[in-house]
Write a protein that holds these residues in place. Structure first.
Motif, PDB file in Angstrom:
ATOM      1  N   PHE A  50     -18.994 110.908  21.622  1.00  0.00           N
ATOM      2  CA  PHE A  50     -19.513 111.960  20.752  1.00  0.00           C
ATOM      3  C   PHE A  50     -20.541 111.435  19.753  1.00  0.00           C
ATOM      4  N   HIS A  51     -20.770 110.128  19.753  1.00  0.00           N
ATOM      5  CA  HIS A  51     -21.648 109.532  18.747  1.00  0.00           C
ATOM      6  C   HIS A  51     -23.045 110.150  18.749  1.00  0.00           C
ATOM      7  N   ALA A  52     -23.653 110.272  19.924  1.00  0.00           N
ATOM      8  CA  ALA A  52     -25.010 110.814  19.994  1.00  0.00           C
ATOM      9  C   ALA A  52     -25.046 112.251  19.470  1.00  0.00           C
ATOM     10  N   LEU A  53     -24.050 113.050  19.836  1.00  0.00           N
ATOM     11  CA  LEU A  53     -24.008 114.440  19.368  1.00  0.00           C
ATOM     12  C   LEU A  53     -23.830 114.520  17.856  1.00  0.00           C
ATOM     13  N   ILE A  54     -22.938 113.681  17.340  1.00  0.00           N
ATOM     14  CA  ILE A  54     -22.653 113.696  15.902  1.00  0.00           C
ATOM     15  C   ILE A  54     -23.832 113.154  15.106  1.00  0.00           C
ATOM     16  N   ALA A  55     -24.420 112.064  15.559  1.00  0.00           N
ATOM     17  CA  ALA A  55     -25.527 111.433  14.833  1.00  0.00           C
ATOM     18  C   ALA A  55     -26.780 112.300  14.839  1.00  0.00           C
ATOM     19  N   ASP A  57     -26.636 115.776  14.895  1.00  0.00           N
ATOM     20  CA  ASP A  57     -26.330 117.088  14.328  1.00  0.00           C
ATOM     21  C   ASP A  57     -26.951 117.195  12.935  1.00  0.00           C
ATOM     22  N   LYS A  58     -27.784 118.226  12.739  1.00  0.00           N
ATOM     23  CA  LYS A  58     -28.515 118.365  11.473  1.00  0.00           C
ATOM     24  C   LYS A  58     -27.591 118.520  10.271  1.00  0.00           C
ATOM     25  N   LYS A  62     -27.447 115.853   7.259  1.00  0.00           N
ATOM     26  CA  LYS A  62     -27.678 116.328   5.887  1.00  0.00           C
ATOM     27  C   LYS A  62     -26.541 115.895   4.964  1.00  0.00           C
ATOM     28  N   MET A  63     -25.301 116.034   5.424  1.00  0.00           N
ATOM     29  CA  MET A  63     -24.150 115.641   4.597  1.00  0.00           C
ATOM     30  C   MET A  63     -24.124 114.130   4.357  1.00  0.00           C
ATOM     31  N   VAL A  64     -24.464 113.361   5.384  1.00  0.00           N
ATOM     32  CA  VAL A  64     -24.491 111.895   5.215  1.00  0.00           C
ATOM     33  C   VAL A  64     -25.555 111.513   4.197  1.00  0.00           C
ATOM     34  N   LEU A  65     -26.719 112.155   4.279  1.00  0.00           N
ATOM     35  CA  LEU A  65     -27.783 111.864   3.312  1.00  0.00           C
ATOM     36  C   LEU A  65     -27.373 112.269   1.900  1.00  0.00           C
TER      37      LEU A  65
END
Length: 126
Positions: A50-55, A57-58, A62-65
């Motif tokens: 799921f890494h590619a999908l999660i990384a 996901d806008k 946005k939340m990580v930033l």
């Protein structure tokens, strides 16, 4: 207090670094979560995660930033708060023993003792 200055422990930079490490670690966890419907007998390196999908996901990006930049917004407030304590710096910078000796050399009266104590009580009440 970290004599002779006021300091925050841990520092804002250390807090921000811990948040950044946490965000990265959480994102890396998705590298080990395989998508459903795959042949699980294969090595995990050959399975889609799921890494590619999660990384990508806008909303997640946005939340990580927001999370990794969260401390930047509070730095000014924290520095202003710490600066408020600087008006009391004379309390921890002055040599207490020397101040006591100097005061006692004046052969202070009871009123002088009372005035000195009131001075510190006024500071406490601010």
């Amino acid at each position: 207090l970290s004599l002779p200055s006021v300091a925050m422990n841990p520092s804002l930079e250390e807090i921000q670094a811990a948040i950044n490490r946490s965000a990265i670690t959480i994102l890396k966890c998705s590298k080990r979560i395989c998508q459903w419907g795959q042949d699980r007998s294969k090595d995990i390196s050959q399975l889609q995660t799921f890494h590619a999908l999660i990384a990508q996901d806008k909303a997640i990006v946005k939340m990580v930033l927001l999370l990794t930049g969260s401390i930047e917004g509070t730095k000014k407030q924290v520095h202003e708060y710490l600066d408020d304590f600087m008006r009391y710096s004379h309390l921890w910078k002055a040599d207490k023993q020397q101040a006591y000796v100097s005061f006692m050399k004046t052969m202070p009266s009871l009123e002088a003792f009372d005035a000195e104590l009131r001075k510190y009580m006024d500071i406490e009440n601010e």
